[in-house]
Design a protein around this motif. Structure first.
Motif, PDB file in Angstrom:
ATOM      1  N   MET A   1      -0.337  13.844 -13.829  1.00 25.34           N
ATOM      2  CA  MET A   1      -0.432  13.369 -15.207  1.00 25.34           C
ATOM      3  C   MET A   1      -1.788  12.689 -15.407  1.00 25.34           C
ATOM      4  SD  MET A   1       3.412  11.735 -15.402  1.00 25.34           S
ATOM      5  CE  MET A   1       3.107  11.036 -17.023  1.00 25.34           C
ATOM      6  N   LEU A   2      -2.620  13.270 -16.253  1.00 23.44           N
ATOM      7  CA  LEU A   2      -3.946  12.714 -16.486  1.00 23.44           C
ATOM      8  C   LEU A   2      -3.838  11.396 -17.248  1.00 23.44           C
ATOM      9  CD1 LEU A   2      -5.970  15.899 -17.501  1.00 23.44           C
ATOM     10  CD2 LEU A   2      -5.934  14.733 -15.292  1.00 23.44           C
ATOM     11  N   PRO A   3      -4.686  10.412 -16.915  1.00 25.63           N
ATOM     12  CA  PRO A   3      -4.667   9.139 -17.649  1.00 25.63           C
ATOM     13  C   PRO A   3      -5.110   9.344 -19.096  1.00 25.63           C
ATOM     14  CG  PRO A   3      -6.534   9.231 -16.146  1.00 25.63           C
ATOM     15  CD  PRO A   3      -5.686  10.424 -15.841  1.00 25.63           C
TER      16      PRO A   3
ATOM     17  N   ILE B   1       1.182   6.528  -6.952  1.00 28.42           N
ATOM     18  CA  ILE B   1       0.032   7.338  -7.366  1.00 28.42           C
ATOM     19  C   ILE B   1       0.332   8.818  -7.166  1.00 28.42           C
ATOM     20  CG2 ILE B   1      -2.374   7.864  -6.859  1.00 28.42           C
ATOM     21  CD1 ILE B   1      -2.645   4.885  -6.032  1.00 28.42           C
ATOM     22  N   GLU B   2       0.941   9.168  -6.038  1.00 33.70           N
ATOM     23  CA  GLU B   2       1.268  10.577  -5.775  1.00 33.70           C
ATOM     24  C   GLU B   2       2.256  11.113  -6.786  1.00 33.70           C
ATOM     25  OE1 GLU B   2       2.561  10.555  -1.717  1.00 33.70           O
ATOM     26  OE2 GLU B   2       0.636  11.303  -1.006  1.00 33.70           O
TER      27      GLU B   2
ATOM     28  N   ASP C   1       0.829  -1.213   0.000  1.00 30.32           N
ATOM     29  CA  ASP C   1       0.000   0.000   0.000  1.00 30.32           C
ATOM     30  C   ASP C   1       0.858   1.256   0.000  1.00 30.32           C
ATOM     31  OD1 ASP C   1      -2.303  -1.426  -0.121  1.00 30.32           O
ATOM     32  OD2 ASP C   1      -2.836  -1.219   1.995  1.00 30.32           O
ATOM     33  N   LEU C   2       1.947   1.245   0.754  1.00 30.19           N
ATOM     34  CA  LEU C   2       2.842   2.406   0.782  1.00 30.19           C
ATOM     35  C   LEU C   2       3.461   2.650  -0.593  1.00 30.19           C
ATOM     36  CD1 LEU C   2       4.677   1.907   4.204  1.00 30.19           C
ATOM     37  CD2 LEU C   2       3.069   3.723   3.621  1.00 30.19           C
ATOM     38  N   LEU C   3       3.897   1.579  -1.237  1.00 31.71           N
ATOM     39  CA  LEU C   3       4.474   1.731  -2.579  1.00 31.71           C
ATOM     40  C   LEU C   3       3.414   2.198  -3.569  1.00 31.71           C
ATOM     41  CD1 LEU C   3       6.748  -1.459  -2.732  1.00 31.71           C
ATOM     42  CD2 LEU C   3       7.470   0.916  -2.430  1.00 31.71           C
ATOM     43  N   SER C   4       2.202   1.664  -3.425  1.00 30.55           N
ATOM     44  CA  SER C   4       1.128   2.080  -4.327  1.00 30.55           C
ATOM     45  C   SER C   4       0.794   3.552  -4.137  1.00 30.55           C
ATOM     46  CB  SER C   4      -0.114   1.223  -4.084  1.00 30.55           C
ATOM     47  OG  SER C   4      -1.182   1.634  -4.907  1.00 30.55           O
ATOM     48  N   LEU C   5       0.707   3.990  -2.887  1.00 30.58           N
ATOM     49  CA  LEU C   5       0.403   5.389  -2.605  1.00 30.58           C
ATOM     50  C   LEU C   5       1.501   6.301  -3.131  1.00 30.58           C
ATOM     51  CD1 LEU C   5      -1.607   7.286  -1.227  1.00 30.58           C
ATOM     52  CD2 LEU C   5      -0.355   6.959   0.906  1.00 30.58           C
TER      53      LEU C   5
ATOM     54  N   LYS D   1      -8.718   8.103  -2.487  1.00 28.37           N
ATOM     55  CA  LYS D   1      -8.805   9.557  -2.641  1.00 28.37           C
ATOM     56  C   LYS D   1      -7.777  10.073  -3.639  1.00 28.37           C
ATOM     57  CE  LYS D   1      -9.149  13.734   0.195  1.00 28.37           C
ATOM     58  NZ  LYS D   1      -9.119  14.255   1.586  1.00 28.37           N
ATOM     59  N   HIS D   2      -6.544   9.569  -3.560  1.00 26.21           N
ATOM     60  CA  HIS D   2      -5.501  10.022  -4.482  1.00 26.21           C
ATOM     61  C   HIS D   2      -5.784   9.556  -5.909  1.00 26.21           C
ATOM     62  CE1 HIS D   2      -2.487  12.049  -1.997  1.00 26.21           C
ATOM     63  NE2 HIS D   2      -2.821  11.219  -1.037  1.00 26.21           N
ATOM     64  N   ILE D   3      -6.305   8.350  -6.056  1.00 19.84           N
ATOM     65  CA  ILE D   3      -6.617   7.859  -7.404  1.00 19.84           C
ATOM     66  C   ILE D   3      -7.735   8.686  -8.030  1.00 19.84           C
ATOM     67  CG2 ILE D   3      -7.573   5.913  -8.695  1.00 19.84           C
ATOM     68  CD1 ILE D   3      -6.072   4.047  -6.821  1.00 19.84           C
ATOM     69  N   MET D   4      -8.764   9.007  -7.255  1.00 26.59           N
ATOM     70  CA  MET D   4      -9.848   9.809  -7.797  1.00 26.59           C
ATOM     71  C   MET D   4      -9.385  11.233  -8.119  1.00 26.59           C
ATOM     72  SD  MET D   4     -11.969   7.518  -8.098  1.00 26.59           S
ATOM     73  CE  MET D   4     -13.117   8.595  -8.954  1.00 26.59           C
ATOM     74  N   THR D   5      -8.443  11.761  -7.348  1.00 25.03           N
ATOM     75  CA  THR D   5      -7.846  13.058  -7.688  1.00 25.03           C
ATOM     76  C   THR D   5      -7.119  12.963  -9.031  1.00 25.03           C
ATOM     77  OG1 THR D   5      -7.568  13.613  -5.339  1.00 25.03           O
ATOM     78  CG2 THR D   5      -6.246  14.844  -6.924  1.00 25.03           C
ATOM     79  N   HIS D   6      -6.399  11.863  -9.227  1.00 30.22           N
ATOM     80  CA  HIS D   6      -5.681  11.638 -10.486  1.00 30.22           C
ATOM     81  C   HIS D   6      -6.643  11.603 -11.663  1.00 30.22           C
ATOM     82  CE1 HIS D   6      -2.895   8.774 -12.952  1.00 30.22           C
ATOM     83  NE2 HIS D   6      -2.796  10.018 -13.355  1.00 30.22           N
ATOM     84  N   HIS D   7      -7.865  11.106 -11.453  1.00 25.86           N
ATOM     85  CA  HIS D   7      -8.843  10.956 -12.528  1.00 25.86           C
ATOM     86  C   HIS D   7      -9.848  12.115 -12.569  1.00 25.86           C
ATOM     87  CE1 HIS D   7      -7.242   6.871 -12.433  1.00 25.86           C
ATOM     88  NE2 HIS D   7      -7.808   6.671 -13.603  1.00 25.86           N
ATOM     89  N   ARG D   8      -9.557  13.211 -11.846  1.00 24.88           N
ATOM     90  CA  ARG D   8     -10.449  14.377 -11.803  1.00 24.88           C
ATOM     91  C   ARG D   8     -11.847  13.995 -11.330  1.00 24.88           C
ATOM     92  NH1 ARG D   8     -10.831  17.406 -17.209  1.00 24.88           N
ATOM     93  NH2 ARG D   8     -11.456  15.325 -17.886  1.00 24.88           N
ATOM     94  N   GLY D   9     -11.917  13.022 -10.440  1.00 20.67           N
ATOM     95  CA  GLY D   9     -13.195  12.535  -9.942  1.00 20.67           C
ATOM     96  C   GLY D   9     -13.497  13.020  -8.543  1.00 20.67           C
ATOM     97  N   GLY D  10     -14.498  12.404  -7.918  1.00 21.49           N
ATOM     98  CA  GLY D  10     -14.915  12.789  -6.578  1.00 21.49           C
ATOM     99  C   GLY D  10     -15.111  11.573  -5.690  1.00 21.49           C
ATOM    100  N   LEU D  11     -15.175  11.820  -4.385  1.00 21.42           N
ATOM    101  CA  LEU D  11     -15.363  10.774  -3.381  1.00 21.42           C
ATOM    102  C   LEU D  11     -16.227  11.334  -2.267  1.00 21.42           C
ATOM    103  CD1 LEU D  11     -14.664   8.062  -1.915  1.00 21.42           C
ATOM    104  CD2 LEU D  11     -12.599   9.208  -1.063  1.00 21.42           C
TER     105      LEU D  11
END
Length: 462
Positions: free
Chosen positions: A270-272, A264-265, A257-261, A427-437
């Motif tokens: 960079m937008l997908p 992602i950060e 999880d730490l490596l994944s976070l 939360k970080h993934i949804m930020t990356h995708h310009r989404g919401g939570l």
């Protein structure tokens, strides 16, 4: 600014006032002469003439006072000293600075010029007739003492110090001597974001160290036990090894999880670019978690996953979002309960938020990540809502959901295995995708987490 400059400024203001007084006198005198002629010719009575003189005098007085006050109008930079070449240069420099900056005279320790950010910082009101004293305006003792020290020192002395103005507000003051105008220039730099980031980094390292130390301590303790008192007790080794394996798996999950976070950060800006089918992402995640739901006696249901448009997304990241939310719902649901994954399409981000996390009456709600305004309006959105039938979450825990290592176990039915990073990753993934939570919950009935993100540009509406 020097004393000579201030004297010249006062003299200029006096000359301007004298000219306006002459205009006032000519206006009233002319009107009086006209009324006198009308009285002598019998066209106007004395009472009417006196009333006219009074009205004209009142109007002229109002004009005189108004024009005098109009001369003191404000601007982006306020200067209460004379407009000498030195003061104009300082004023232009202050206007060009985006940070709060002001000038303090050396002789009388007055704030003779400041820009708009400094006016907000020092809480200065409208333009004043005389420069205010620094000791009256500045409410931070450390800054005032540094200014006084630099004023008492020889010219050319500079100083820098950090200020703690409030419980969570930090500034750095840079103080420099201005030889041309025999004054001090004070520049203020806001360190609050830097300090907050440093504190967050320190907290993250402390929490990560604690989470890693706990399983390591357990493993180390069992190894010592197996080498010492339980060396000959082979029957207990299987139990010890099972516990050690569980702690090792916990460390592996935490490190993953730490490596994944961190990954992602590092790519959050960079937008997908890949085009993925959202229904496949949801169904893939549900299929992967069906064994977990079966082991816990939880029914896992999917609704509305048909006919969903494509999204511009990173497949692995969105699968991680769905799996984290669904696995959390399964963990916090009791045996015999039901977890429902709802999906759908909304006209924009605001409607998607309502459908994803604002459906239950009387629920406590919190938007943990808001869709950017530029993509929230008139842009097709895809949403997913994961409902469980767990114990719910107390309201005081909602604002902190999504923080690293924060877990509201007490409100979610006791100890649940996990790293405390799942929602932070979502939360970080949804930020990356310009989404919401967002989340909504009802104590004793359940919790629902909702996510939404823009559909691909050429995706047809449902």
């Amino acid at each position: 600014m020097s004393q000579t400059s201030e004297t010249e400024g006062l003299q200029a203001r006096r000359r301007s006032m004298t000219r306006r007084a002459k205009d006032f006198s000519v206006l009233v005198g002319t009107a009086g002469m006209v009324l006198l002629v009308l009285v002598l010719t019998g066209s106007l009575g004395w009472i009417e003439a006196l009333s006219g003189i009074f009205v004209i005098g009142s109007v002229a007085s109002a004009y005189y006072v108004g024009s005098a006050s109009l001369k003191t109008g404000g601007g982006d930079v306020v200067s209460v000293a004379a407009s000498t070449p030195d003061s104009v240069l300082t004023t232009d420099l202050l206007a060009a600075l985006p940070l709060p900056a002001f000038e303090v005279s050396r002789d009388q320790q007055r704030i003779v010029a400041y820009n708009e950010p400094a006016a907000s910082f020092l809480r200065l009101g409208p333009r004043r007739s005389a420069p205010p004293r620094a000791s009256v305006i500045i409410r931070t003792p450390a800054l005032l003492a540094a200014i006084e020290t630099c004023l008492a020192a020889p010219e050319g002395v500079s100083s820098s110090l950090e200020l703690e103005i409030g419980p969570d507000e930090h500034w750095r003051a840079h103080i420099h001597s201005v030889r041309a105008s025999d004054s001090l220039l004070v520049l203020l730099e806001d360190l609050t974001p830097v300090k907050r980031a440093a504190r967050a980094r320190a907290d993250f390292l402390a929490n990560a160290s604690h989470e890693l130390r706990t399983p390591l301590t357990a493993i180390s303790g069992f190894i010592e036990t197996m080498r010492g008192p339980a060396r000959e007790d082979k029957d207990s080794w299987d139990r010890f090894l099972a516990i050690m394996a569980g702690e090792t798996e916990r460390m592996s999950r935490l490190i993953a999880d730490l490596l994944s976070l961190s990954r992602i950060e590092s790519t959050e800006h960079m937008l997908p670019t890949a085009r993925e089918h959202f229904a496949d992402i949801v169904m893939n995640s549900v299929d992967a978690l069906l064994p977990l739901a079966s082991d816990r006696g939880v029914e896992l249901v999917v609704e509305g996953a048909e006919d969903l448009p494509d999204v511009t997304a990173n497949w692995d990241e969105l699968v991680q979002v769905a799996e984290n939310l669904i696995s959390n719902a399964i963990k916090y649901s009791g045996t015999g309960s039901r977890v429902v994954v709802h999906c759908g399409v909304a006209a924009d981000g605001f409607e998607a938020r309502s459908l994803a996390a604002q459906l239950w009456e009387g629920s406590e709600r919190m938007t943990l990540l808001q869709t950017p305004n530029r993509v929230a309006v008139n842009e097709l959105n895809v949403w997913m809502r994961v409902e469980d039938q767990g114990p719910g979450i107390e309201r005081e825990h909602l604002p902190r959901l999504g923080e690293r290592f924060y877990r509201a176990d007490q409100s979610r039915g006791g100890k649940i295995t996990g790293t405390g990073l799942g929602l932070a990753i979502v939360k970080h993934i949804m930020t990356h995708h310009r989404g919401g939570l967002a989340v909504e919950t009802r104590i004793g009935e359940g919790t629902a987490f909702g996510v939404w993100l823009p559909a691909a540009k050429d995706a047809p509406p449902d």
